[in-house]
Design an enzyme around this catalytic site. Structure first.
Site, mmCIF file in Angstrom:
data_model
loop_
_atom_site.group_PDB
_atom_site.id
_atom_site.type_symbol
_atom_site.label_atom_id
_atom_site.label_comp_id
_atom_site.label_asym_id
_atom_site.label_seq_id
_atom_site.Cartn_x
_atom_site.Cartn_y
_atom_site.Cartn_z
ATOM 1 N N HIS A 108 0.849 -1.189 0.000
ATOM 2 C CA HIS A 108 0.000 0.000 0.000
ATOM 3 C C HIS A 108 0.887 1.243 0.000
ATOM 4 O O HIS A 108 1.827 1.336 0.803
ATOM 5 C CB HIS A 108 -0.902 -0.010 1.235
ATOM 6 C CG HIS A 108 -1.829 1.158 1.268
ATOM 7 N ND1 HIS A 108 -2.948 1.219 0.465
ATOM 8 C CD2 HIS A 108 -1.780 2.318 1.957
ATOM 9 C CE1 HIS A 108 -3.547 2.381 0.671
ATOM 10 N NE2 HIS A 108 -2.860 3.063 1.562
ATOM 11 N N ASP A 140 -6.406 -8.998 5.562
ATOM 12 C CA ASP A 140 -7.524 -9.605 6.282
ATOM 13 C C ASP A 140 -8.810 -9.139 5.609
ATOM 14 O O ASP A 140 -8.772 -8.652 4.474
ATOM 15 C CB ASP A 140 -7.458 -9.273 7.786
ATOM 16 C CG ASP A 140 -7.561 -7.778 8.052
ATOM 17 O OD1 ASP A 140 -7.913 -7.017 7.110
ATOM 18 O OD2 ASP A 140 -7.294 -7.351 9.191
ATOM 19 N N HIS A 170 7.137 4.746 -5.535
ATOM 20 C CA HIS A 170 7.414 3.562 -6.344
ATOM 21 C C HIS A 170 8.832 3.034 -6.125
ATOM 22 O O HIS A 170 9.049 1.836 -6.027
ATOM 23 C CB HIS A 170 7.200 3.883 -7.831
ATOM 24 C CG HIS A 170 5.927 3.313 -8.357
ATOM 25 N ND1 HIS A 170 4.769 4.048 -8.461
ATOM 26 C CD2 HIS A 170 5.626 2.067 -8.784
ATOM 27 C CE1 HIS A 170 3.812 3.264 -8.937
ATOM 28 N NE2 HIS A 170 4.301 2.074 -9.145
ATOM 29 N N GLU A 173 8.811 1.220 -2.969
ATOM 30 C CA GLU A 173 8.036 -0.027 -3.103
ATOM 31 C C GLU A 173 8.893 -1.136 -3.697
ATOM 32 O O GLU A 173 8.867 -2.280 -3.233
ATOM 33 C CB GLU A 173 6.822 0.196 -4.006
ATOM 34 C CG GLU A 173 5.727 0.997 -3.350
ATOM 35 C CD GLU A 173 4.466 1.062 -4.193
ATOM 36 O OE1 GLU A 173 3.409 1.256 -3.612
ATOM 37 O OE2 GLU A 173 4.533 0.921 -5.431
HETATM 38 C C1 GRF Z 1 1.527 0.589 -6.338
HETATM 39 O O1 GRF Z 1 1.736 1.946 -6.021
HETATM 40 C C2 GRF Z 1 0.934 -0.141 -5.183
HETATM 41 O O2 GRF Z 1 1.298 0.365 -3.951
HETATM 42 C C3 GRF Z 1 -0.546 0.058 -5.376
HETATM 43 O O3 GRF Z 1 -0.706 0.011 -6.786
HETATM 44 C C4 GRF Z 1 0.484 0.438 -7.430
HETATM 45 C C5 GRF Z 1 0.858 -0.601 -8.435
HETATM 46 O O4 GRF Z 1 1.895 -0.196 -9.278
HETATM 47 N N1 GRF Z 1 -1.279 -0.945 -4.646
HETATM 48 P P1 GRF Z 1 2.537 -1.223 -10.312
HETATM 49 O O5 GRF Z 1 1.433 -1.797 -11.180
HETATM 50 O O6 GRF Z 1 3.242 -2.300 -9.535
HETATM 51 O O7 GRF Z 1 3.486 -0.409 -11.116
#
Ligand code: GRF
Length: 200
Positions: A108, A140, A170, A173
């Site tokens: 998220h 959950d 990103h 992530e």
């Molecule tokens: C990401 O920012 C993730 O956190 C959210 O959706 C986005 C997906 O990006 N749940 P991608 O398709 O992986 O580039």
């Protein structure tokens, strides 16, 4: 090395899927990439790496439950250990969450429990927080409410727009999703109530 059989669910560009593929986690085999959208670029990424794909269009279904029941059926042959949501833009019904109880993780783009749901970057900018970030958590039956596996911080600077913020998010992530997946798939963590802790 025992590998966890993983399905990655994605509805969009799949940059997180790419980060997971590139990480080549020893304890993970991506058994299938699932999508609700036949034009998701994530599918191209899967094909490039010879990963099986599965597409089921949610628009052909009247209810979320019927849709999720069909996904469960279609996934059976893959013998999955874990579902990894990576930009899957559908809320999972309890039917699905119960079928894979404790075996679904999500990423998220905010520091939960702040800014759950959609447009988290916009929510963070509108609220005026100075730091936001990324959360990887177990799923959950609530929306973005499950036990937190990893979090990482992103600073919001004065010049940031929704676009620049999402770019920064990103990058983070792509670093922490493979890390979290490694932790889960190698059995290094356990869930104790709401807390996810390293096994001693
Ligand atoms: C990401 O920012 C993730 O956190 C959210 O959706 C986005 C997906 O990006 N749940 P991608 O398709 O992986 O580039």
């Amino acid at each position: 090395m025992n590998k966890m059989r993983v399905a990655v669910f994605a509805s969009g560009s799949g940059t997180n899927l790419q980060a997971i593929i590139d990480a080549q986690i020893e304890t993970v085999q991506i058994a299938v990439v699932f999508t609700n959208k036949s034009d998701a670029y994530a599918l191209e990424r899967a094909k490039e790496h010879n990963i099986p794909i599965l597409v089921i269009d949610h628009k052909e279904y009247d209810s979320r439950e019927e849709y999720d029941a069909d996904i469960i059926k279609a996934l059976e042959p893959y013998n999955l250990d874990l579902i990894v949501l990576a930009g899957y833009m559908r809320i999972l019904s309890p039917v699905f969450v119960r079928a894979y109880k404790g075996k679904i993780i999500n990423i998220h783009p905010a520091l939960l429990p702040s800014f759950p749901g959609i447009n988290s970057g916009r929510q963070a900018l509108q609220y005026g927080v100075k730091y936001t970030g990324v959360t990887v958590h177990f799923v959950d039956e609530g929306v973005d409410t499950g036990p937190i596996i990893l979090q990482s911080i992103v600073e919001i600077e004065d010049g940031d727009t929704e676009e620049t913020l999402l770019q920064k998010i990103h990058i983070v992530e792509h670093q922490i999703y493979p890390k979290a997946l490694e932790l889960v798939s190698s059995g290094k963590i356990e869930v104790n109530g709401r807390r996810v802790i390293k096994k001693s």
